[in-house]
Scaffold this motif. Sequence first.
Motif, PDB file in Angstrom:
ATOM      1  N   PRO A  21      46.769  41.845  28.544  1.00 35.06           N
ATOM      2  CA  PRO A  21      47.201  42.671  29.782  1.00 35.06           C
ATOM      3  C   PRO A  21      47.644  41.715  30.405  1.00 35.06           C
ATOM      4  O   PRO A  21      47.522  40.588  30.705  1.00 35.06           O
ATOM      5  N   ASN A  22      48.656  42.305  31.464  1.00 32.33           N
ATOM      6  CA  ASN A  22      49.216  41.506  32.425  1.00 32.33           C
ATOM      7  C   ASN A  22      48.558  42.032  33.765  1.00 32.33           C
ATOM      8  O   ASN A  22      48.952  42.596  34.545  1.00 32.33           O
ATOM      9  N   LYS A  23      47.476  41.332  33.821  1.00 32.35           N
ATOM     10  CA  LYS A  23      46.542  41.450  34.997  1.00 32.35           C
ATOM     11  C   LYS A  23      46.043  39.990  35.671  1.00 32.35           C
ATOM     12  O   LYS A  23      46.037  39.037  35.094  1.00 32.35           O
ATOM     13  N   MET A  24      45.986  39.919  36.803  1.00 32.25           N
ATOM     14  CA  MET A  24      45.629  38.652  37.593  1.00 32.25           C
ATOM     15  C   MET A  24      44.231  38.982  38.126  1.00 32.25           C
ATOM     16  O   MET A  24      43.833  39.843  38.556  1.00 32.25           O
ATOM     17  N   GLN A  25      43.309  38.104  37.635  1.00 33.56           N
ATOM     18  CA  GLN A  25      41.926  38.179  37.907  1.00 33.56           C
ATOM     19  C   GLN A  25      41.462  37.218  39.175  1.00 33.56           C
ATOM     20  O   GLN A  25      41.716  36.236  39.481  1.00 33.56           O
ATOM     21  N   VAL A  26      40.602  37.974  40.167  1.00 38.32           N
ATOM     22  CA  VAL A  26      40.184  37.209  41.338  1.00 38.32           C
ATOM     23  C   VAL A  26      38.733  37.000  41.097  1.00 38.32           C
ATOM     24  O   VAL A  26      38.059  38.056  40.887  1.00 38.32           O
TER      25      VAL A  26
END
Length: 152
Positions: free
Chosen positions: A2-7
Amino acid sequence: MPNKMQVRAIEVGTVIDHIPQGMGIRILKFFQLTDKPDCITIGLNLRTASGDRKDIIKIENTQFTREQANQLSLFAGEATINVIDNYNVVDKYTVNLPETVVGVLSCPNSNCITHEEQVSSRFHVKVRAEVVNLSCHYCEKSYQPRVFKELL
């Protein structure tokens, strides 16, 4: 993948959510949040489920009093405060316009006594036709929040 950035989640602190687009930086400046060494995560112009945009601020090791949180309503009337402890939301509330704002804004009127005497500034908050005005307790002049230098 998945193309997600996690914080990363914060252990203790505050998450300010539902900040109107573009107001996150003003809140950081107003509350001088960048003066502390704690980790701050800022999301600007994030897309919401409804397609609108918002800002979000996550601040470690900082919890606002209700009075401080309500001062946020000068910038973000629909902001939500999430108090985080041990990675869990232990309190969640929306901000409300305070009746008064004390000691955080300087009166724009150069003739106001607050510029000559050692007194804390005090503004009475009034809303008419959905427009917020701050009335100086001492010189009684009224201003819209955008007039104050601290808000820029």
